[in-house]
Design a protein around this motif. Structure first.
Motif, PDB file in Angstrom:
ATOM      1  N   GLU A   1      14.216  32.512  11.216  1.00 45.63           N
ATOM      2  CA  GLU A   1      13.852  33.314  12.387  1.00 45.63           C
ATOM      3  C   GLU A   1      15.093  33.761  13.124  1.00 45.63           C
ATOM      4  OE1 GLU A   1      11.007  31.628  15.227  1.00 45.63           O
ATOM      5  OE2 GLU A   1       9.919  30.889  13.484  1.00 45.63           O
TER       6      GLU A   1
ATOM      7  N   ASP B   1       5.084  26.912  24.712  1.00 43.59           N
ATOM      8  CA  ASP B   1       4.875  27.992  23.752  1.00 43.59           C
ATOM      9  C   ASP B   1       3.421  28.397  23.800  1.00 43.59           C
ATOM     10  OD1 ASP B   1       5.743  29.500  21.424  1.00 43.59           O
ATOM     11  OD2 ASP B   1       7.141  27.841  21.105  1.00 43.59           O
TER      12      ASP B   1
ATOM     13  N   ARG C   1      16.914  23.893  15.942  1.00 40.97           N
ATOM     14  CA  ARG C   1      17.776  24.966  15.421  1.00 40.97           C
ATOM     15  C   ARG C   1      19.154  24.395  15.139  1.00 40.97           C
ATOM     16  NH1 ARG C   1      15.466  29.874  19.377  1.00 40.97           N
ATOM     17  NH2 ARG C   1      13.315  29.326  18.913  1.00 40.97           N
TER      18      ARG C   1
ATOM     19  N   HIS D   1      14.568  40.279  19.093  1.00 41.17           N
ATOM     20  CA  HIS D   1      13.699  39.144  19.429  1.00 41.17           C
ATOM     21  C   HIS D   1      13.431  38.341  18.158  1.00 41.17           C
ATOM     22  CE1 HIS D   1      11.203  36.835  22.025  1.00 41.17           C
ATOM     23  NE2 HIS D   1      10.097  37.124  21.392  1.00 41.17           N
ATOM     24  N   HIS D   2      12.418  38.690  17.415  1.00 41.98           N
ATOM     25  CA  HIS D   2      12.239  38.137  16.073  1.00 41.98           C
ATOM     26  C   HIS D   2      11.443  39.134  15.239  1.00 41.98           C
ATOM     27  CE1 HIS D   2       8.280  37.093  17.446  1.00 41.98           C
ATOM     28  NE2 HIS D   2       8.694  36.087  18.195  1.00 41.98           N
TER      29      HIS D   2
ATOM     30  N   GLN E   1       9.919  23.848  24.273  1.00 41.62           N
ATOM     31  CA  GLN E   1       9.410  25.107  24.811  1.00 41.62           C
ATOM     32  C   GLN E   1       7.952  24.950  25.226  1.00 41.62           C
ATOM     33  OE1 GLN E   1      11.896  28.466  22.288  1.00 41.62           O
ATOM     34  NE2 GLN E   1       9.739  28.210  21.839  1.00 41.62           N
TER      35      GLN E   1
ATOM     36  N   LYS F   1       1.382  29.540  15.513  1.00 45.91           N
ATOM     37  CA  LYS F   1       0.576  29.938  16.677  1.00 45.91           C
ATOM     38  C   LYS F   1      -0.026  31.323  16.439  1.00 45.91           C
ATOM     39  CE  LYS F   1       4.214  31.533  19.876  1.00 45.91           C
ATOM     40  NZ  LYS F   1       4.720  31.596  21.234  1.00 45.91           N
TER      41      LYS F   1
ATOM     42  N   GLY G   1      10.930  34.063  26.675  1.00 40.35           N
ATOM     43  CA  GLY G   1      10.831  35.369  26.042  1.00 40.35           C
ATOM     44  C   GLY G   1       9.656  35.400  25.108  1.00 40.35           C
ATOM     45  N   GLY G   2       9.099  36.569  24.945  1.00 41.65           N
ATOM     46  CA  GLY G   2       7.978  36.700  24.022  1.00 41.65           C
ATOM     47  C   GLY G   2       7.747  38.150  23.699  1.00 41.65           C
ATOM     48  N   SER G   3       6.610  38.418  23.049  1.00 46.02           N
ATOM     49  CA  SER G   3       6.354  39.795  22.644  1.00 46.02           C
ATOM     50  C   SER G   3       4.906  39.952  22.204  1.00 46.02           C
ATOM     51  CB  SER G   3       7.264  40.166  21.468  1.00 46.02           C
ATOM     52  OG  SER G   3       7.051  39.295  20.372  1.00 46.02           O
TER      53      SER G   3
ATOM     54  N   GLN H   1       6.192  29.541  16.045  1.00 44.63           N
ATOM     55  CA  GLN H   1       5.849  30.957  16.063  1.00 44.63           C
ATOM     56  C   GLN H   1       4.738  31.356  15.084  1.00 44.63           C
ATOM     57  OE1 GLN H   1       6.854  33.129  18.268  1.00 44.63           O
ATOM     58  NE2 GLN H   1       5.559  34.678  17.325  1.00 44.63           N
TER      59      GLN H   1
ATOM     60  N   GLY I   1       2.416  36.655  22.760  1.00 42.92           N
ATOM     61  CA  GLY I   1       2.672  35.355  23.377  1.00 42.92           C
ATOM     62  C   GLY I   1       4.060  35.277  23.952  1.00 42.92           C
ATOM     63  N   ILE I   2       4.450  34.077  24.236  1.00 43.50           N
ATOM     64  CA  ILE I   2       5.743  33.864  24.885  1.00 43.50           C
ATOM     65  C   ILE I   2       6.110  32.389  24.775  1.00 43.50           C
ATOM     66  CG2 ILE I   2       4.710  33.395  27.157  1.00 43.50           C
ATOM     67  CD1 ILE I   2       7.070  35.024  28.363  1.00 43.50           C
ATOM     68  N   ALA I   3       7.382  32.090  24.919  1.00 42.47           N
ATOM     69  CA  ALA I   3       7.813  30.691  25.004  1.00 42.47           C
ATOM     70  C   ALA I   3       8.766  30.547  26.187  1.00 42.47           C
ATOM     71  CB  ALA I   3       8.506  30.277  23.712  1.00 42.47           C
TER      72      ALA I   3
ATOM     73  N   ARG J   1       2.767  41.042  19.008  1.00 40.11           N
ATOM     74  CA  ARG J   1       3.144  40.828  17.599  1.00 40.11           C
ATOM     75  C   ARG J   1       2.558  41.930  16.716  1.00 40.11           C
ATOM     76  NH1 ARG J   1       6.016  36.835  20.131  1.00 40.11           N
ATOM     77  NH2 ARG J   1       4.685  35.109  20.737  1.00 40.11           N
TER      78      ARG J   1
ATOM     79  N   SER K   1      10.490  27.168  15.924  1.00 45.35           N
ATOM     80  CA  SER K   1       9.486  27.269  16.988  1.00 45.35           C
ATOM     81  C   SER K   1       8.156  27.293  16.247  1.00 45.35           C
ATOM     82  CB  SER K   1       9.679  28.553  17.804  1.00 45.35           C
ATOM     83  OG  SER K   1       9.096  29.652  17.147  1.00 45.35           O
TER      84      SER K   1
HETATM   85  N1  ASP Z   1       9.033  32.103  19.158  1.00 44.57           N
HETATM   86  C1  ASP Z   1       9.763  32.763  20.197  1.00 44.57           C
HETATM   87  C2  ASP Z   1      10.997  31.930  20.536  1.00 44.57           C
HETATM   88  O1  ASP Z   1      11.057  30.777  20.202  1.00 44.57           O
HETATM   89  C3  ASP Z   1       8.970  32.949  21.433  1.00 44.57           C
HETATM   90  C4  ASP Z   1       7.818  33.894  21.268  1.00 44.57           C
HETATM   91  O2  ASP Z   1       7.991  35.017  20.794  1.00 44.57           O
HETATM   92  O3  ASP Z   1       6.704  33.495  21.672  1.00 44.57           O
HETATM   93  O4  ASP Z   1      11.916  32.425  21.157  1.00 44.57           O
END
Ligand code: ASP
Length: 598
Positions: free
Chosen positions: A183, A245, A229, A458-459, A243, A210, A495-497, A207, A540-542, A499, A205
């Motif tokens: 990630e 999450d 990490r 972000h990811h 987090q 979830k 941070g989140g987004s 991610q 979502g967000i963490a 998806r 995470s």
């Molecule tokens: N998984 C992301 C992070 O760990 C957070 C998210 O996008 O919900 O930063």
């Protein structure tokens, strides 16, 4: 008097609970010896548990046996006593502690456990090296400060659960032994004994799990999740961190933001008894970079960055001329109201700071009492330019203008660093304020020069923004994302987004990130496949729990809010992990360590 919730067979109350209402009553207490004072016929002991300390008194003329035991007691012994509470004589009252009006005349005493002389006294915590505190963490954790910090953390976790439960979220666990799905950071790997040569990875995470819970119809879920990490640890990072999450189905950006604003309002009210803004300010990423030189702006002070490239389009000054020739070259500045607040040496330090941030340098102009310019560059500026500059920046007598001419990112970031430094130096920050802000509309990708490829800001699971998605095939760097960060007092705390919920789009994003079909299939085949069976829009967000608790407690390291943290080199000084294992253990998981690395 109601029974203490802490009542057990070994105590009636906590030490800190005993006050003058208990006078004349019998109590049983247990705890640690905080201090012992031997006054000959009388021995005083301050008995401590997490709630506070209470004074015990042993009188040789009244109770010889207990007195004899007390004689040999030392700091940090764990003891249990029974005795009668009495008021202290007027001249021995200690008004600074809640138990200061009473003392306990001890009848019986029992030693539960002796203690060696501790490596440091609890009250000396601030003078002790952190490594010593980490090695003897069980002593450090007994201090008031650490008790307070870990309790604060508990309160944040409890409030989080209470709030999210009330908003219909389910707390669902997901695997710790997971699949390596890069990630961004490096995975911690766990070899499998039952599957020779194969590895689990510890989750960076939760991610993807979830998200898959959303595909599975759970509507909304959360975790207070441990994330792992394997990165080189920059200051104040931990290889494992926590987090808050969460993930939600059928949502737009505003829905996720509203839940988080509600959560923070609840946490601040419950934990600190403080009211904060109901909804937070929102700033687009580009505007945040332009005005504050960072995507984590501290809004407790102003000092915004101003662009005045237009004024110098025809400048004689080579550095301005050359900068503006470039596509994204610009000239930006920060204005300090009173130039006398910075010494000449401090100005030189600012120039060095600018160079360290990657800028060619930093120019400065002092506006004197007669509104003329004092500056090494003054002679290169025309009268019209000076006039325009005064107007554009609303300059006044005594102002100091700090200027960086460079490409967009460098000039913003450099002045961002200087802005932060000046706020501290000029004491512009109100330490009691909490200022939240959402940063959104980030670019979806950035170019990684060292790896010569696109990476996700972000990811890879972040949904592109509808207005710019059409650039995906032609100029991916122009595509923005539907990601958002929440920033508190200049620190990114989450941070989140939204998806991606379309298998083809997800595949396309992986390809732009330079993954070939095989890599996509090996790492993310399961995700793409799951996306082929009906996936709801979700997001979502963490929230970084360690950092949040640190800020709430006004602490300056996340190690202060983690019971058993690791050092900068990822070592646990208490247990000595990581450590060697036996040849036999290695053989079982098919691992051989090369001689050189033993
Ligand atoms: N998984 C992301 C992070 O760990 C957070 C998210 O996008 O919900 O930063």
């Amino acid at each position: 008097m109601v029974d203490s919730v802490y009542k057990t067979r070994m105590r009636t109350n906590l030490c800190g609970e005993i006050n003058k209402e208990f006078a004349g009553k019998d109590v049983i207490l247990s705890g640690w010896v905080n201090k012992r004072r031997d006054h000959g016929k009388l021995i005083f002991i301050d008995l401590r548990d997490f709630s506070g300390t209470v004074q015990l008194i042993f009188d040789s003329s009244k109770n010889k046996n207990s007195y004899a035991v007390a004689k040999n007691i030392r700091n940090e012994y764990v003891i249990g006593i029974s005795g009668k509470v009495r008021m202290r004589s007027k001249d021995t009252i200690n008004p600074s502690i809640p138990t200061g009006e009473i003392e306990i005349v001890v009848k019986d005493i029992k030693i539960f456990s002796k203690s060696k002389s501790p490596p440091f006294m609890l009250e000396d915590r601030n003078k002790v090296e952190e490594n010593t505190r980490l090695k003897y963490r069980y002593i450090d954790l007994r201090t008031n400060k650490m008790q307070e910090n870990i309790r604060l953390r508990h309160k944040v976790a409890a409030a989080t659960r209470k709030y999210l439960n009330s908003r219909g979220f389910l707390e669902i666990e997901t695997p710790i032994m997971a699949k390596s799905t890069p990630e961004g950071a490096r995975d911690f790997l766990v070899p499998s004994r039952l599957n020779a040569g194969k590895f689990y990875a510890l989750p960076q995470s939760p991610q993807l799990f979830k998200q898959i819970l959303m595909f599975s119809g759970f509507d909304r879920c959360y975790q207070i999740a441990r994330c792992f990490r394997d990165e080189d640890l920059r200051a104040d990072r931990q290889p494992e961190f926590t987090q808050i999450d969460l993930e939600m189905t059928f949502v737009e950006v505003d829905d996720v933001m509203e839940v988080i604003e509600g959560l923070f309002n609840y946490i601040f009210k419950e934990v600190l008894g403080k009211r904060i803004e109901k909804s937070f300010k929102r700033i687009k990423w580009k505007d945040s970079m332009e005005n504050y030189g960072t995507d984590k702006p501290d809004l407790r002070f102003d000092l915004t960055i101003k662009d005045f490239s237009d004024i110098f389009k025809k400048s004689e000054l080579k550095i301005f001329k050359d900068t503006l020739k470039n596509n994204d070259g610009c000239i930006k500045s920060i204005v300090v109201d009173d130039s006398s607040k910075l010494t000449r040496k401090e100005l030189d330090d600012l120039v060095e700071m600018a160079k360290k941030s990657g800028a060619g340098g930093l120019a400065w102009i002092k506006i004197d009492e007669g509104m003329s310019f004092q500056s090494p560059i003054a002679k290169y500026l025309s009268d019209i330019e000076k006039k325009d500059l005064i107007k554009a920046l609303s300059l006044k007598k005594k102002n100091l203008v700090l200027i960086v001419a460079d490409n967009f990112i460098t000039s913003c970031q450099t002045l961002g660093v200087i802005r932060k430094y000046l706020a501290e130096k000029l004491k512009l920050v109100n330490e009691n304020e909490f200022k939240f802000v959402w940063i959104y509309n980030f670019p979806l990708f950035e170019w990684d020069e060292s790896e010569k490829r696109m990476t996700s800001v972000h990811h890879p699971f972040t949904k592109p923004d509808e207005n710019t998605i059409s650039y995906l095939d032609t100029d991916p760097l122009k595509v923005n994302s539907q990601a958002y960060d929440v920033v508190l007092n200049g620190e990114e705390i989450g941070g989140g987004s939204l998806r991606i919920n379309d298998a083809n789009l997800q595949r396309k994003i992986f390809k732009i990130l330079n993954m070939d079909e095989k890599r996509i299939k090996d790492n993310f085949g399961f995700l793409i496949k799951a996306m082929e069976y009906g996936v709801p829009p979700h997001g979502g967000i963490a929230i970084g729990m360690d950092r949040l608790v640190m800020l709430l407690g006004k602490l300056n390291s996340i190690r202060e809010v983690i019971a058993f943290p690791k050092t900068q080199s990822a070592v646990c000084l208490l247990t000595g992990s990581p450590s060697s294992v036996t040849e036999e253990q290695l053989r079982e998981v098919f691992i051989k360590i090369e001689e050189d690395n033993k």
